[in-house]
Design an enzyme around this catalytic site. Structure first.
Site, PDB file in Angstrom:
ATOM      1  N   LYS A  13       0.831  -1.213   0.000  1.00  0.00           N
ATOM      2  CA  LYS A  13       0.000   0.000   0.000  1.00  0.00           C
ATOM      3  C   LYS A  13       0.865   1.263   0.000  1.00  0.00           C
ATOM      4  O   LYS A  13       0.678   2.160  -0.807  1.00  0.00           O
ATOM      5  CB  LYS A  13      -0.927   0.010   1.240  1.00  0.00           C
ATOM      6  N   ARG A  88     -10.217   0.342   8.711  1.00  0.00           N
ATOM      7  CA  ARG A  88      -9.677  -0.970   9.039  1.00  0.00           C
ATOM      8  C   ARG A  88     -10.637  -1.802   9.866  1.00  0.00           C
ATOM      9  O   ARG A  88     -10.306  -2.921  10.238  1.00  0.00           O
ATOM     10  CB  ARG A  88      -8.436  -0.738   9.879  1.00  0.00           C
ATOM     11  N   ARG A 160      10.925   0.010  11.315  1.00  0.00           N
ATOM     12  CA  ARG A 160       9.782   0.228  12.189  1.00  0.00           C
ATOM     13  C   ARG A 160       9.829  -0.736  13.361  1.00  0.00           C
ATOM     14  O   ARG A 160      10.209  -1.894  13.199  1.00  0.00           O
ATOM     15  CB  ARG A 160       8.485   0.030  11.391  1.00  0.00           C
TER      16      ARG A 160
HETATM   17  P1  AP5 Z   1       4.883  -1.395   1.997  1.00  0.00           P
HETATM   18  O1  AP5 Z   1       4.381  -0.805   0.730  1.00  0.00           O
HETATM   19  O2  AP5 Z   1       5.619  -0.500   2.937  1.00  0.00           O
HETATM   20  O3  AP5 Z   1       3.710  -2.178   2.754  1.00  0.00           O
HETATM   21  P2  AP5 Z   1       2.315  -1.655   3.320  1.00  0.00           P
HETATM   22  O4  AP5 Z   1       1.216  -2.356   2.591  1.00  0.00           O
HETATM   23  O5  AP5 Z   1       2.276  -0.165   3.344  1.00  0.00           O
HETATM   24  O6  AP5 Z   1       2.373  -2.321   4.763  1.00  0.00           O
HETATM   25  P3  AP5 Z   1       2.396  -1.700   6.226  1.00  0.00           P
HETATM   26  O7  AP5 Z   1       3.232  -2.630   7.056  1.00  0.00           O
HETATM   27  O8  AP5 Z   1       2.747  -0.263   6.239  1.00  0.00           O
HETATM   28  O9  AP5 Z   1       0.878  -1.889   6.584  1.00  0.00           O
HETATM   29  P4  AP5 Z   1       0.226  -1.957   7.959  1.00  0.00           P
HETATM   30  O10 AP5 Z   1      -1.184  -1.948   7.558  1.00  0.00           O
HETATM   31  O11 AP5 Z   1       0.645  -3.055   8.827  1.00  0.00           O
HETATM   32  O12 AP5 Z   1       0.800  -0.642   8.718  1.00  0.00           O
HETATM   33  P5  AP5 Z   1       0.183   0.762   9.039  1.00  0.00           P
HETATM   34  O13 AP5 Z   1       1.295   1.738   9.011  1.00  0.00           O
HETATM   35  O14 AP5 Z   1      -1.020   1.041   8.218  1.00  0.00           O
HETATM   36  O15 AP5 Z   1       5.822  -2.645   1.604  1.00  0.00           O
HETATM   37  C1  AP5 Z   1       6.466  -3.450   2.579  1.00  0.00           C
HETATM   38  C2  AP5 Z   1       7.879  -3.837   2.087  1.00  0.00           C
HETATM   39  O16 AP5 Z   1       7.796  -4.650   0.933  1.00  0.00           O
HETATM   40  C3  AP5 Z   1       8.744  -2.633   1.699  1.00  0.00           C
HETATM   41  O17 AP5 Z   1      10.066  -2.864   2.135  1.00  0.00           O
HETATM   42  C4  AP5 Z   1       8.662  -2.587   0.174  1.00  0.00           C
HETATM   43  O18 AP5 Z   1       9.857  -2.075  -0.401  1.00  0.00           O
HETATM   44  C5  AP5 Z   1       8.443  -4.052  -0.184  1.00  0.00           C
HETATM   45  N1  AP5 Z   1       7.520  -4.200  -1.338  1.00  0.00           N
HETATM   46  C6  AP5 Z   1       6.385  -3.477  -1.578  1.00  0.00           C
HETATM   47  N2  AP5 Z   1       5.762  -3.911  -2.699  1.00  0.00           N
HETATM   48  C7  AP5 Z   1       6.525  -4.952  -3.175  1.00  0.00           C
HETATM   49  C8  AP5 Z   1       6.398  -5.829  -4.303  1.00  0.00           C
HETATM   50  N3  AP5 Z   1       5.362  -5.712  -5.173  1.00  0.00           N
HETATM   51  N4  AP5 Z   1       7.346  -6.799  -4.474  1.00  0.00           N
HETATM   52  C9  AP5 Z   1       8.392  -6.906  -3.587  1.00  0.00           C
HETATM   53  N5  AP5 Z   1       8.568  -6.108  -2.525  1.00  0.00           N
HETATM   54  C10 AP5 Z   1       7.638  -5.131  -2.305  1.00  0.00           C
HETATM   55  O19 AP5 Z   1      -0.329   0.571  10.528  1.00  0.00           O
HETATM   56  C11 AP5 Z   1       0.553   0.395  11.606  1.00  0.00           C
HETATM   57  C12 AP5 Z   1      -0.216   0.336  12.926  1.00  0.00           C
HETATM   58  O20 AP5 Z   1      -0.910   1.573  13.151  1.00  0.00           O
HETATM   59  C13 AP5 Z   1      -1.309  -0.723  13.031  1.00  0.00           C
HETATM   60  O21 AP5 Z   1      -0.789  -1.973  13.427  1.00  0.00           O
HETATM   61  C14 AP5 Z   1      -2.241  -0.110  14.094  1.00  0.00           C
HETATM   62  O22 AP5 Z   1      -1.743  -0.294  15.397  1.00  0.00           O
HETATM   63  C15 AP5 Z   1      -2.187   1.358  13.758  1.00  0.00           C
HETATM   64  N6  AP5 Z   1      -3.229   1.784  12.810  1.00  0.00           N
HETATM   65  C16 AP5 Z   1      -3.031   2.346  11.572  1.00  0.00           C
HETATM   66  N7  AP5 Z   1      -4.205   2.621  10.974  1.00  0.00           N
HETATM   67  C17 AP5 Z   1      -5.177   2.218  11.833  1.00  0.00           C
HETATM   68  C18 AP5 Z   1      -6.595   2.224  11.776  1.00  0.00           C
HETATM   69  N8  AP5 Z   1      -7.261   2.698  10.700  1.00  0.00           N
HETATM   70  N9  AP5 Z   1      -7.291   1.735  12.842  1.00  0.00           N
HETATM   71  C19 AP5 Z   1      -6.647   1.272  13.938  1.00  0.00           C
HETATM   72  N10 AP5 Z   1      -5.300   1.228  14.060  1.00  0.00           N
HETATM   73  C20 AP5 Z   1      -4.561   1.695  13.011  1.00  0.00           C
HETATM   74 ZN    ZN Z   2       2.247   1.289   4.921  1.00  0.00          ZN
END
Ligand code: AP5
Ligand code: ZN
Length: 214
Positions: A13, A88, A160
């Protein structure tokens, strides 16, 4: 356009968001990024969110709904936005509907980053980020020119706190239990497009562009 990106941790994402954002001049609202900034700045919001985030659990619906409500009012978000990591839970999706209804707006597309869980550990544990810009790298799949250093600013990259194999298990559990029902919620409205998120980044970008131009 008003877009939602849904997918498990590591599904891409945050990698696709800046590309879509530039192509369509949208604002990028990532609740995870906003919460991490609040934690780093030790704001009241950050203090409330920190513990759940470090454990890989969701923070409370009220906290994130307030952040999004505030952020969507920005002038730069009036033409359209990308919601990355929100909604979410079904409760968050219902609250978002209420907010949009007030503005006479609606969601155009929900991009579902469909991917097998087995691929995600390697993606998550190899990720390095540049916190101030949100640029993301991967030691194997998207290495920076110099290890540990941002290509553009030359500043150090960090990992992270929740990007461990252990915490990933809780994050995936939260995804399957609380977030997958959100995909069904939007399926009934006919706005979901599923992507092959296991493909290389450029191929995923092509799929996204095809969906958005159709
Ligand atoms: P990347 O694109 O960074 O992955 P992502 O989908 O953004 O994954 P996240 O880990 O950021 O998602 P998340 O939902 O767990 O975290 P969030 O910050 O939202 O890619 C990952 C890696 O793979 C990178 O190194 C990239 O280079 C590589 N890559 C990407 N695409 C690739 C491909 N096609 N092929 C190969 N490699 C690839 O949330 C964090 C925390 O915040 C949650 O756990 C929660 O506690 C809180 N939170 C956030 N939003 C909410 C909400 N709405 N409600 C409640 N709690 C929330
Ligand atoms: Zn992300």
């Amino acid at each position: 356009k008003r877009l939602i990106l849904i997918g498990p941790p590591g599904s891409g994402k945050g990698t696709q968001s800046p590309i879509i954002k530039d192509e369509y001049c949208l604002c990028h609202l990532a609740t995870g990024d906003m919460l991490r900034a609040a934690v780093a700045a030790k704001t009241p919001l950050g203090i409330k969110a920190k513990e759940a985030m470090n454990k890989g659990e969701l923070v409370s619906d009220d906290l994130v709904v307030d952040i999004i409500d505030e952020a969507m009012k920005k002038p730069s978000c009036q033409k359209g936005f990308i919601l990355d990591g929100f909604p979410r839970t079904v409760v968050q999706a219902e609250k978002l509907d209420e907010m949009l209804q007030k503005q006479g707006a609606k969601i155009d597309k929900v991009l579902n980053f469909a991917i097998d869980d087995a691929i995600l550990e390697e993606r998550i544990t190899g990720r390095w980020i540049h916190p101030s810009s949100g640029r993301t790298y991967h030691t194997k799949f998207q290495p920076p020119k110099v290890p540990g250093v941002d290509d553009v600013t030359g500043e150090p990259l960090i990992q992270r706190k929740d990007d461990t194999a252990e915490v990933l298990k809780s994050r995936l559990d939260a995804f399957h239990r609380q977030t997958e029902p959100v995909i069904n919620y939007y399926s009934t409205k006919g706005v979901v497009a599923s992507l092959h998120a296991e493909k290389p980044p450029k191929e995923v970008t092509t799929e996204v562009k095809n969906v958005l131009s159709s």
